[in-house]
Design a protein around this motif. Structure first.
Motif: not given
Lengths: 431, 294
Positions: A302-308, A310-314, A380-387
Motif C-alpha cells: 500500500w505504500e506504493t499508492l499515490p499520496p492522494d 483515499p485508501r492510503r491514510p486508512v 463508499n467505505v474502505i475495507v481490508s483489501s483496500g476495496a
C-alpha cells in the motif's frame, strides 16, 4: 480434624468477603461506562487447521476495539467484542454463534474467514435473525447465501477481496502473450475448492481453456503427483494456484524446484509475512520467471499508492496500529480483515446511533434489525483489501470494481513490486 | 512419460518411507501391548517442531535434530510413566487404553498449539547434493529420507534380531506370561516399545521437516496414514509396516500422478479395503484361527 474444619470455614468466609468486596468496584465500573455498549460477537477459527486465518484477525481486532474505546467509542458508546472459537469446525461454529446470540445477546455477528465455517454460521444467522458480516477472500459466501434463499441473503453480508476475478483478469491478459491453456492447482480446503470451482466455471468466458486441475491435501508432505500431472501435460501455458494456505506456498516451491518454469499466478495471501518466513518458499518465489500475485491494496504494498489515494491514510492507520500491537507492519489483506470489518461497523453504528440515539435502549431484536438495515446502506467505505464497498438490497458484497486491486510482481528484493498501469476489468455482476 | 513415472515413483517412495516410520511406531507398541498408538503422529509433529525451534535459536542443524530426538524420547518416556503405565500394568481393557491414548493425542495437539502457536517451523535441506536420474532431479531431502529410513530399519531389525533386549522384546510380544516366568519384565518392555515408537516418530518428523513445514496440527494426518499402513502390512509385523507404508505411499502417488490428484486418497484407501477384504490380517499379518460366525 476440628482445626482443619475451622481453617476451611475461615477460608470460605474470606473468599466470600473478598468476592463481596469486589462487587462495589463492578458497580463503580458501570458508572464510568454509563453508556450502553455495542455488543459484537465474533465467531472465529482460533484453533484447528484454519487457525492461521483467525489469529491474523484476532489481535488486530482487539487492538482496534481498544483504540476505538480509548477515543470515546462510537457516538459515545463503547464497543464490547466477544470472541468465540470455532476450532475450525462448522458444527462448533454454529454452536458458538448460537451461544453468542442466545446467551451473550450480541447485536451483530461477525463471521469466520474460513468458508467451511462461515456458510453454516450464515444460514444459522438467518434463522436467529441477526446480521452476520463475514470477511472472506472469495465471492462464494455471497453466492451461497443468495442461493440459500431470501432470508439468508437478507441477514448476511460479506466483504471480499475479489480474488478470483482479479486472477481471472490477470490470466486472461497473460493468455494473449503466453497462451490460453491453464492448469488450476488448489488445496483440499473449502476456500481452495470454492475459488478453483469459480475460476473453472468462468474460464471459458475469458477465453481460457482449463487443461488440468490438480488438488493437494492441506497437510501435503510431497508434491510429486502434482508435479507429475503438470509434466504429463507438456502443452500447458500458465499455472494458477488458488489457495491461501501454507500448502500452496510449498507446492509452488516444489514446482519451481522440479524445474517447471511456466508462469505462475497466485493470490495475495501467498505473500503474507508468515509464508515468506519459510526459506524454501521465499527462494522459489525469486526464481525465474516472476510469480504474479493479484490481491488487495493492503497486501504490504500500500505504500506504493499515490499520496492522494483515499485508501492510503486508512491503510496507513491500520498498519501503524498493527505495528503497535503485533510488533510489525501489516503485510497482508488477511491481517487487515479485522480492521476492514470494524471500520465498516464503525460507519454502520455511527450512522445508526446518529439517526437513532436511543436504539440501544430498545429490545435486542429491534437493535439487530436496525443494524442490518444500516449495513445494507453502507456507502463508499474502505475495507481490508483496500476495496471500497457500497452495499444495496440486491448486492451484499458491495465491492466497487477495481478499488481493491493491485497486481504485484514477486521477484528480487524488495520482495514484491506493484505492476504499474494494470487495470482490472469489472467483475461480471457489474458489467 | 518416463519423467512423469519417475517423479511419481520417487515421491511415492518418499511418502511411503515417512508412513512406514509412523506405522512402525504402531506395530512396535501394538505387538507389545495390544494398544493402538494413536500418539504416533504426534511424535512426528514434536520432532519436526522441536528441531525447527532449536534451529531457529541458532543451534547447528544436526545438534537441533539430536536435541529434538532426545526430547521426543524423554516425552515418550514421561507419557508412558505418568499416563499409561498404571492402566496398562493393572490390566485395563484395550478400549480403556485406546481412550487414554486418544485423549493424550488431543492434549498433545492442543498443548503444541498453546506453546508454539500456528506459525509453521521449517528446517533447511540437510545437504544440497542433487541426484539426476533419467533427466529427473531428485530433491536432496528425498535422498535423506530414503537413506535414513533404510538405516533406521536396519538398526531396528538388528536390535530385534541380534540383541538380548530385542529377544526379550520378541518374547514378551509372543507370550508375555512365559516371558515373565523367564525373568523378563513385560511392563518395562512395553515402556521401551513406547519410547522406541516416540523415537521413530521423531525421526520421521525431522527428516520430513525440510520437505514440508511443521505445524501443531500435522500429527493427526500422520497418525491416520501410519495406522492405515500398519493395517495394510499387518499390525503385528514390523516388515509389514514398512511394506504397508511403501504400498500406501506409492498408491497415493501413482493415483495422483496418473489418475487424479482429487481422488488419490480415495483410490489409495480403496486399495486398502480391497486388500483387507482378501487378507483380513494385512499382507504380513498372522492369521489367527477364529470361530466362524456363519
Amino acid at each position: 480434624m476440628k482445626a482443619k474444619t475451622r481453617i476451611m470455614a475461615g477460608l470460605v468466609i474470606c473468599m466470600f468477603l473478598l468476592l463481596a468486596g469486589l462487587l462495589p468496584s463492578g458497580a463503580h465500573g458501570k458508572e464510568v461506562t454509563a453508556q450502553k455498549p455495542i455488543v459484537l460477537g465474533w465467531v472465529l477459527s482460533l484453533s484447528g487447521p484454519m487457525a492461521g486465518l483467525g489469529i491474523d484477525a484476532y489481535k488486530p481486532a482487539l487492538a482496534l476495539v481498544e483504540h476505538i474505546n480509548k477515543e470515546g467509542g462510537i457516538a459515545g458508546h463503547p464497543v464490547k467484542l466477544i470472541f468465540a472459537d470455532t476450532e475450525s469446525d462448522a458444527t462448533k461454529g454454529v454452536i458458538a454463534a448460537k451461544r453468542l446470540v442466545m446467551k451473550d445477546k450480541v447485536h451483530m455477528l461477525l463471521g469466520d474467514t474460513s468458508l467451511g465455517v462461515a456458510i453454516p454460521v450464515g444460514l444459522a444467522a438467518s434463522q436467529f435473525k441477526i446480521p452476520h458480516l463475514v470477511h472472506t477472500g472469495s465471492e462464494a459466501f455471497g453466492m451461497q447465501m443468495k442461493k440459500a434463499g431470501k432470508e439468508a441473503h437478507h441477514w448476511n453480508f460479506a466483504v471480499i477481496g475479489v480474488m478470483v476475478y482479479d486472477m481471472m483478469t490477470v490470466v486472461a491478459k497473460w493468455s494473449k502473450t503466453v497462451g490460453t491453456k491453464v492448469a488450476v492447482l488448489y488445496p483440499d480446503s473449502a476456500f481452495g475448492k470454492a475459488c478453483s470451482g469459480l475460476f473453472m466455471k468462468l474460464a471459458p468466458k475469458y477465453g481460457l481453456e482449463i487443461a488440468l486441475t490438480s488438488s493437494y491435501p492441506m497437510n501435503a508432505t510431497v508434491f510429486g503427483p502434482q508435479i507429475a500431472a503438470i509434466k504429463g501435460k507438456p502443452d500447458l501455458d500458465v499455472l494458477v494456484f488458488t489457495g491461501a494456505e501454507f500448502a500452496t506456498g510449498l507446492c509452488i516451491a516444489a514446482v519451481r524446484e522440479a524445474g517447471i518454469t511456466l508462469p505462475i499466478g497466485t493470490e495475495s495471501a501467498m505473500i503474507s509475512a508468515e509464508i515468506l518466513k519459510v526459506e524454501k518458499i521465499r527462494k522459489a518465489y525469486q526464481m525465474a520467471p516472476t510469480i504474479m500475485v493479484s490481491g488487495g491494496a493492503s497486501d504490504g504494498f500500500w505504500e506504493t499508492l499515490p499520496p492522494d489515494d483515499p485508501r492510503r491514510p486508512v491503510i496507513a492507520e491500520w498498519s501503524a496500529l498493527h505495528e503497535k500491537f503485533v510488533g510489525r507492519k501489516m503485510s497482508s489483506a488477511r491481517e487487515a480483515y479485522a480492521f476492514g470489518t470494524l471500520h465498516l461497523l464503525k460507519d454502520v453504528w455511527g450512522r445508526l446511533l446518529k439517526d437513532q440515539p436511543d436504539i440501544l435502549d430498545k429490545d435486542v431484536a429491534s437493535i439487530r434489525a436496525a443494524a442490518r438495515d444500516y449495513t445494507e446502506t453502507v456507502k463508499n467505505v474502505i475495507v481490508s483489501s483496500g476495496a471500497t464497498v457500497s452495499m444495496s438490497a440486491e448486492d451484499h458484497l458491495g465491492l466497487i470494481p477495481g478499488t481493491c486491486f493491485m497486481l504485484a510482481r514477486f521477484r528480487d528484493p524488495p520482495p514484491h513490486q506493484v505492476v504499474p498501469g494494470f487495470e482490472m476489468a469489472p467483475p461480471p455482476w457489474r458489467r | 512419460m518416463i519423467e512423469q513415472t519417475l517423479w511419481v515413483l520417487f515421491s511415492g517412495i518418499t511418502l511411503g518411507c515417512i508412513y512406514a516410520f509412523v506405522a512402525l511406531g504402531f506395530v512396535i507398541v501394538y505387538s507389545m501391548t495390544k494398544m493402538f498408538n494413536l500418539c504416533a503422529g504426534e511424535f512426528v509433529m514434536l520432532g519436526a517442531i522441536l528441531a525447527g525451534i532449536f534451529y531457529g535459536f541458532g543451534f547447528p542443524l544436526f545438534l537441533s535434530i539430536a536435541l529434538a530426538l532426545i526430547i521426543c524420547c524423554a516425552i515418550g518416556a514421561i507419557t508412558w510413566i505418568v499416563f499409561l503405565h498404571h492402566p496398562y500394568s493393572s490390566g485395563a481393557s484395550p478400549l480403556t487404553l485406546l481412550l487414554v491414548i486418544a485423549a493424550l493425542a488431543i492434549v498433545s495437539m492442543g498443548s503444541a498449539y498453546m506453546l508454539w502457536g500456528t506459525a509453521p517451523r521449517s528446517l533447511p535441506e540437510f545437504t544440497h547434493l542433487k541426484l539426476v536420474v533419467a533427466g529427473v532431479t531428485i530433491p536432496p531431502q528425498f535422498l535423506w529420507v530414503w537413506g535414513v529410513s533404510a538405516l533406521a530399519v536396519g538398526c531396528l531389525f538388528f536390535l530385534l534380531d541380534r540383541t538380548l533386549v530385542g529377544k526379550a522384546f520378541r518374547a514378551c510380544s509372543e507370550n508375555p506370561v512365559a516371558a515373565r516366568l523367564m525373568g523378563i519384565n513385560p511392563n518395562f518392555m512395553a515402556f521401551l516399545s513406547f519410547v522406541l515408537a516416540a523415537l521413530l516418530g521423531g525421526i520421521a518428523g525431522v527428516i520430513s521437516a525440510p520437505v514440508t513445514t511443521a505445524s501443531y496440527a500435522m500429527g493427526l494426518g500422520m497418525t491416520i496414514k501410519g495406522c492405515l499402513a500398519a493395517m495394510l502390512g499387518g499390525i503385528d509385523r514390523a516388515q509389514g509396516a514398512i511394506i504397508g507404508g511403501l504400498i500406501l505411499g506409492l498408491a497415493e502417488s501413482f493415483a495422483g500422478g496418473f489418475i487424479s490428484t482429487e481422488f488419490m486418497e480415495a483410490i489409495a484407501l480403496g486399495l486398502l479395503i480391497a486388500i483387507l477384504l482378501f487378507r483380513h490380517e494385512g499382507i504380513f499379518g498372522i492369521r489367527e484361527e477364529k470361530f466362524c460366525r456363519k
